[in-house]
Design an enzyme around this catalytic site. Structure first.
Site, PDB file in Angstrom:
ATOM      1  N   ALA A 178       1.881   9.781   1.795  1.00 27.32           N
ATOM      2  CA  ALA A 178       2.608   9.170   0.690  1.00 27.32           C
ATOM      3  C   ALA A 178       3.237  10.251  -0.173  1.00 27.32           C
ATOM      4  CB  ALA A 178       1.654   8.310  -0.145  1.00 27.32           C
TER       5      ALA A 178
ATOM      6  N   GLY B  52      -0.541   7.573   4.278  1.00 25.00           N
ATOM      7  CA  GLY B  52       0.290   6.387   4.393  1.00 25.00           C
ATOM      8  C   GLY B  52       1.078   6.330   5.687  1.00 25.00           C
TER       9      GLY B  52
ATOM     10  N   GLU C  50      -6.751  11.803   2.046  1.00 23.48           N
ATOM     11  CA  GLU C  50      -6.830  11.360   0.652  1.00 23.48           C
ATOM     12  C   GLU C  50      -8.087  11.848  -0.066  1.00 23.48           C
ATOM     13  OE1 GLU C  50      -4.228   8.163   2.619  1.00 23.48           O
ATOM     14  OE2 GLU C  50      -5.851   9.535   3.178  1.00 23.48           O
TER      15      GLU C  50
ATOM     16  N   GLU D 238      -1.241   4.902   8.131  1.00 20.66           N
ATOM     17  CA  GLU D 238      -1.395   3.475   7.829  1.00 20.66           C
ATOM     18  C   GLU D 238      -0.195   2.676   8.317  1.00 20.66           C
ATOM     19  OE1 GLU D 238      -4.228   3.229   3.921  1.00 20.66           O
ATOM     20  OE2 GLU D 238      -2.318   4.272   3.678  1.00 20.66           O
TER      21      GLU D 238
END
Length: 257
Positions: A65, A108, A131, A111
């Site tokens: 992200a 992300g 993360e 994901e």
């Protein structure tokens, strides 16, 4: 078509979404995710498109992200913004989705790949959830998808340590479908997509619904859904075409009706 952060185009019956922020290794900001999901929805509603593919470039699928965007977030700002609601719309996509991955698929980015139905990866691709090293955790489904795919202990180890793993490791643990040479990722993904594009679209849709429900339903309820969907296929012209083609020893031509 080029949006701010993605490029989309059609190849035969395959709708392709290419992530296009190369200067930041395709880091996913909120605008980019919104563009990705809207394009998925466009392809999902287009009867001429049978399969959706998401890809990055040779260096990165998406390396996480956009951290700069999140630096000033607070619990209240996140609650009011609800940034993951747009991710939930991916669960409503009914057509097959393939992630074609080279380079990094982290945070992300991983994901996003896990939201796709099938994953084809290059031998040198790296996957992970870093993360924890930032004092946070996956928030767009990483813990849930990974646990369902590889089991609790393997998922905990991977998310707790935050270290990248290889494509071959995830292949062995049932998370991705195929591993090929990096230069063959797009070719292999298109082969897979083209094979799927020749299958009966209604069957693909009902199979996806039944398989996705298997993780949430009891065996009895899952069997009920499977049987209901099996019966529904007999309302389609494709079922008639498929069985007639089998009897006539020819390749079926499915129309999606």
């Amino acid at each position: 078509m080029t949006n701010t952060h993605i490029t989309s185009y059609i190849d035969g019956k395959v709708g392709i979404i290419q992530l296009n922020r190369p200067k930041v290794a395709n880091a996913l900001n909120r605008l980019m995710i919104d563009e990705i999901v809207k394009q998925m929805e466009v392809y999902d509603s287009d009867d001429a498109i049978r399969v959706i593919m998401v890809k990055g470039n040779e260096k990165a699928f998406a390396a996480g992200a956009d951290i700069d965007e999140m630096m000033e977030d607070t619990p209240l700002s996140l609650e009011l913004l609800d940034p993951f609601a747009v991710w939930d719309r991916m669960l409503l996509i009914k057509k097959p989705m393939i992630a074609a991955i080279n380079g990094f698929a982290l945070g992300g980015g991983f994901e996003l790949a896990l939201h796709c139905d099938l994953i084809v990866a290059g031998e040198t691709a790296k996957f992970g959830f870093p993360e924890v090293q930032l004092g946070v955790m996956p928030g767009a489904g990483g813990t849930q998808y990974l646990t369902r795919e590889m089991g609790r202990r393997k998922a905990l180890e991977m998310v707790w340590l935050g270290e990248p793993v290889s494509a071959s490791y995830l292949l062995q643990n049932g998370v991705i479908n195929r591993v090929v040479a990096p230069e063959l990722v797009e070719e292999e993904s298109m082969k897979l997509a083209n094979k799927l594009s020749k299958q009966a679209p209604i069957s693909l849709r009902l199979i996806k619904e039944a398989v996705d429900a298997a993780g949430d339903l009891s065996l009895r309820d899952g069997l009920k859904l499977e049987r209901k969907n099996f019966y529904l296929t007999f309302a389609s012209g494709d079922q008639k075409e498929g069985m007639q083609a089998f009897a006539e020893k020819r390749r079926p031509s499915f129309k999606g009706v």
